[in-house]
Write an enzyme that holds these catalytic residues in place. Sequence first.
Site, short mmCIF file in Angstrom:
data_model
loop_
_atom_site.label_atom_id
_atom_site.label_comp_id
_atom_site.label_asym_id
_atom_site.label_seq_id
_atom_site.Cartn_x
_atom_site.Cartn_y
_atom_site.Cartn_z
N ARG A 72 -0.75 7.73 -2.26
CA ARG A 72 -0.41 6.73 -1.22
C ARG A 72 0.33 7.39 -0.06
O ARG A 72 0.14 7.03 1.09
CB ARG A 72 0.43 5.61 -1.85
CG ARG A 72 -0.40 4.73 -2.81
CD ARG A 72 0.47 3.71 -3.51
NE ARG A 72 1.21 2.89 -2.59
CZ ARG A 72 2.39 2.31 -2.86
NH1 ARG A 72 2.95 2.47 -4.05
NH2 ARG A 72 2.99 1.58 -1.97
N ASN A 108 8.00 -2.63 3.96
CA ASN A 108 6.98 -1.59 3.92
C ASN A 108 7.60 -0.20 3.86
O ASN A 108 8.66 0.04 4.44
CB ASN A 108 6.06 -1.70 5.15
CG ASN A 108 5.31 -3.02 5.15
OD1 ASN A 108 5.28 -3.71 4.12
ND2 ASN A 108 4.74 -3.39 6.27
N ASP A 110 5.77 2.60 4.71
CA ASP A 110 4.82 3.51 5.38
C ASP A 110 5.29 4.04 6.73
O ASP A 110 4.61 4.86 7.34
CB ASP A 110 3.46 2.81 5.54
CG ASP A 110 3.58 1.45 6.26
OD1 ASP A 110 4.49 1.28 7.10
OD2 ASP A 110 2.75 0.56 5.97
N HIS A 125 12.93 -1.33 1.28
CA HIS A 125 12.43 -0.72 0.05
C HIS A 125 12.26 0.80 0.18
O HIS A 125 11.49 1.40 -0.56
CB HIS A 125 11.11 -1.38 -0.37
CG HIS A 125 11.29 -2.82 -0.77
ND1 HIS A 125 10.24 -3.71 -0.89
CD2 HIS A 125 12.42 -3.52 -1.08
CE1 HIS A 125 10.71 -4.90 -1.26
NE2 HIS A 125 12.02 -4.81 -1.37
N GLY A 193 3.23 -11.37 7.01
CA GLY A 193 2.43 -10.54 6.10
C GLY A 193 3.12 -10.20 4.80
O GLY A 193 2.93 -9.11 4.26
N GLU A 221 -2.83 -16.05 4.39
CA GLU A 221 -2.96 -17.09 3.36
C GLU A 221 -1.67 -17.87 3.29
O GLU A 221 -0.65 -17.41 3.80
CB GLU A 221 -3.18 -16.44 1.99
CG GLU A 221 -4.53 -15.82 1.82
CD GLU A 221 -4.62 -15.01 0.52
OE1 GLU A 221 -3.73 -15.15 -0.34
OE2 GLU A 221 -5.57 -14.24 0.41
C1 BJW Z 1 -1.76 -10.63 5.63
C2 BJW Z 1 -2.78 -9.80 6.12
C3 BJW Z 1 -2.94 -9.75 7.52
C4 BJW Z 1 -2.79 -9.66 3.98
N1 BJW Z 1 -2.12 -10.48 8.32
N2 BJW Z 1 -0.97 -11.35 6.45
C5 BJW Z 1 15.58 -13.34 -8.79
C6 BJW Z 1 14.68 -14.07 -9.53
C7 BJW Z 1 13.66 -13.43 -10.23
C8 BJW Z 1 13.51 -12.05 -10.18
C9 BJW Z 1 14.40 -11.34 -9.44
C10 BJW Z 1 15.43 -11.96 -8.75
N3 BJW Z 1 16.14 -11.02 -8.11
C11 BJW Z 1 15.59 -9.81 -8.36
C12 BJW Z 1 14.53 -9.98 -9.18
C13 BJW Z 1 13.63 -8.91 -9.70
C14 BJW Z 1 12.67 -8.37 -8.68
C15 BJW Z 1 11.74 -9.47 -8.16
O1 BJW Z 1 11.86 -9.95 -7.05
N4 BJW Z 1 10.77 -9.86 -8.95
C16 BJW Z 1 9.81 -10.88 -8.50
C17 BJW Z 1 8.41 -10.35 -8.69
C18 BJW Z 1 10.11 -12.17 -9.17
N5 BJW Z 1 13.37 -7.75 -7.57
C19 BJW Z 1 13.92 -6.56 -7.69
O2 BJW Z 1 13.90 -5.96 -8.74
C20 BJW Z 1 14.61 -5.96 -6.47
N6 BJW Z 1 15.90 -5.52 -6.83
C21 BJW Z 1 16.96 -6.35 -6.90
O3 BJW Z 1 16.92 -7.48 -6.49
O4 BJW Z 1 18.06 -5.78 -7.49
C22 BJW Z 1 19.02 -6.66 -8.05
C23 BJW Z 1 18.44 -7.32 -9.30
C24 BJW Z 1 17.56 -6.63 -10.13
C25 BJW Z 1 17.01 -7.27 -11.25
C26 BJW Z 1 17.32 -8.59 -11.52
C27 BJW Z 1 18.17 -9.28 -10.67
C28 BJW Z 1 18.75 -8.63 -9.55
C29 BJW Z 1 13.84 -4.75 -5.99
C30 BJW Z 1 12.50 -5.08 -5.47
C31 BJW Z 1 11.77 -3.81 -5.09
C32 BJW Z 1 10.30 -4.06 -4.76
N7 BJW Z 1 9.63 -2.82 -4.65
C33 BJW Z 1 8.25 -2.80 -4.27
C34 BJW Z 1 7.69 -1.37 -4.49
C35 BJW Z 1 8.14 -0.41 -3.39
C36 BJW Z 1 7.50 0.91 -3.52
C37 BJW Z 1 5.99 0.84 -3.43
O5 BJW Z 1 5.45 0.53 -2.37
O6 BJW Z 1 5.35 1.13 -4.44
O7 BJW Z 1 8.08 -3.20 -2.92
S1 BJW Z 1 7.28 -4.01 -5.15
C38 BJW Z 1 6.24 -4.45 -3.80
O8 BJW Z 1 6.48 -5.82 -3.41
C39 BJW Z 1 6.69 -3.57 -2.64
C40 BJW Z 1 6.63 -4.53 -1.52
O9 BJW Z 1 7.47 -4.09 -0.45
C41 BJW Z 1 7.08 -5.82 -2.12
C42 BJW Z 1 6.69 -7.03 -1.37
O10 BJW Z 1 5.32 -7.15 -1.29
P1 BJW Z 1 4.66 -7.74 0.03
O11 BJW Z 1 5.02 -6.89 1.18
O12 BJW Z 1 4.98 -9.17 0.12
O13 BJW Z 1 3.12 -7.46 -0.24
P2 BJW Z 1 2.03 -8.29 -1.06
O14 BJW Z 1 0.91 -7.36 -1.32
O15 BJW Z 1 2.63 -9.01 -2.19
O16 BJW Z 1 1.58 -9.43 -0.05
C43 BJW Z 1 0.85 -9.15 1.13
C44 BJW Z 1 0.78 -10.43 1.93
O17 BJW Z 1 0.15 -10.16 3.16
C45 BJW Z 1 -0.05 -11.54 1.26
O18 BJW Z 1 0.66 -12.77 1.33
C46 BJW Z 1 -1.32 -11.62 2.11
O19 BJW Z 1 -1.83 -12.95 2.21
C47 BJW Z 1 -0.81 -11.15 3.44
N8 BJW Z 1 -1.81 -10.50 4.33
N9 BJW Z 1 -3.44 -9.22 5.10
C48 BJW Z 1 -1.20 -11.25 7.79
N10 BJW Z 1 -3.94 -8.97 8.14
#
Ligand code: BJW
Length: 264
Positions: A72, A108, A110, A125, A193, A221
Site C-alpha cells: 500500500r 487518511n 496517504d 491515523h 468520504g 453513499e
Molecule cells: C466516497 C467515495 C467518493 C467512496 N466520494 N465518498 C467506541 C465504541 C466502539 C468501539 C470503539 C469506541 N472507541 C474506540 C473503539 C475501537 C475502534 C473503533 O472505532 N471500532 C469501530 C469499528 C467500532 N477505534 C479504535 O480502536 C481507535 N482507537 C481508540 O479509540 O483508542 C482508544 C480506545 C481503544 C479501544 C477501545 C476504546 C477506546 C483507533 C482507530 C484506528 C483506525 N485505524 C485504521 C487503519 C489505519 C492504517 C491503515 O490504513 O491500514 O484507519 S482502520 C480504517 O478505518 C483506517 C481508516 O482511516 C478508518 C476510517 O475509514 P474511512 O476513512 O471511513 O474509510 P471506509 O473505507 O470505511 O469508508 C469510505 C467511505 O467513502 C464510504 O462511506 C464510501 O461510501 C465513501 N466513498 N468513494 C465520496 N468518490
Amino acid sequence: MLEQVPDDVVGALKKAKHVVALTGAGVSAESGVPTFRDAMKGLWAKYNPMKLATPEAFERDPEMVSRWYDQRRQDCALVKPNPGHYALARMENSLLERGGAFSLLTQNVDRLHQQAGSRNVVELHGSILEWRCMKCGMKREERGGAFKEYPPRCECGGMRRPDVVWFGEQLLEEAIAAAERALVRCDLFFSIGTSAVVQPSASFIHVARGHGAKTVEINSESTPISGIVDWSIVGKSGEILPELVEKAFKANPKSQQESEQYSR
Ligand code: BJW
Ligand code: ZN
C-alpha cells in the site's frame, strides 16, 4: 456538468469563519487509492482489513502485515491528488485570505492532502509513509521501492512498523488535542468520504454540533450520520468539492463584495 451542491451549503461556506473538514478514504478513492473496506482486493482478498489493522495481527504475523502495508505504501507513491484534494486546499487558502480559519482532520494515511497543498492537516491515523522502530523508536519517511526484508529492520535490529494507528491503539495526544481545539471553535463542519463508524473520528460531528456548528456530509453513499447532518450531499467528493469551492469563492464582483462585507 450536473449541479449537485445545494445553494444553502454554498451560502453556509460563504459566511463561515472557521471550517473543519474531516476526511476519510472516499476522498482518495478517485485518485485510485482503494477505500479501507475495498483494500482487500486481488492477492489480499482473503484477509479482513479490520483484523489486519491491529497490533495483534502484526504480533502474530509481522511478515504478512508488513508486506501488506509496504504494498500500500508503494501504491501511494504512484497516485496523485484528485480535484477533491485540490478543492480542499483552495478552500483553506480562500478562508485564510479573508481572515477565516480552516482545519483538515484526516483519517487518511496517504499524504495526498499535503501533496495538493493543504497546510493545516492533522493526521489522525498517522502516515503509511513513515515507519518506526518498535525497539528504539527511530522514525523515517520511506519513499523508495520495496523493502528488502519483511518486516523491515532498524539499524538497532528492532522490527519496523508503519507509523499508523491500528484498532485498539490510542491516537496521538497532539492529534486529538488539535482536533478538539478546531471542533469547539468551528461554525461549519464537513464529513467527507468517511463511513463515519471508526472512533474517535466518528464522534467529531457531535462535538462540532454541540458547539453550534452547521454540518454537511459529502459521501457517495449514506452513512450513520446522514440523518443527523444539516445537509447530506450524496455524490463523489472529487466532483462536489470543486463545484462547492468554485461557487463559494469565485472571484466575481458579487463575492468580492461579500468578502469585503465579511471582513468589516
Ligand atoms: C466516497 C467515495 C467518493 C467512496 N466520494 N465518498 C467506541 C465504541 C466502539 C468501539 C470503539 C469506541 N472507541 C474506540 C473503539 C475501537 C475502534 C473503533 O472505532 N471500532 C469501530 C469499528 C467500532 N477505534 C479504535 O480502536 C481507535 N482507537 C481508540 O479509540 O483508542 C482508544 C480506545 C481503544 C479501544 C477501545 C476504546 C477506546 C483507533 C482507530 C484506528 C483506525 N485505524 C485504521 C487503519 C489505519 C492504517 C491503515 O490504513 O491500514 O484507519 S482502520 C480504517 O478505518 C483506517 C481508516 O482511516 C478508518 C476510517 O475509514 P474511512 O476513512 O471511513 O474509510 P471506509 O473505507 O470505511 O469508508 C469510505 C467511505 O467513502 C464510504 O462511506 C464510501 O461510501 C465513501 N466513498 N468513494 C465520496 N468518490
Ligand atoms: Zn531501532
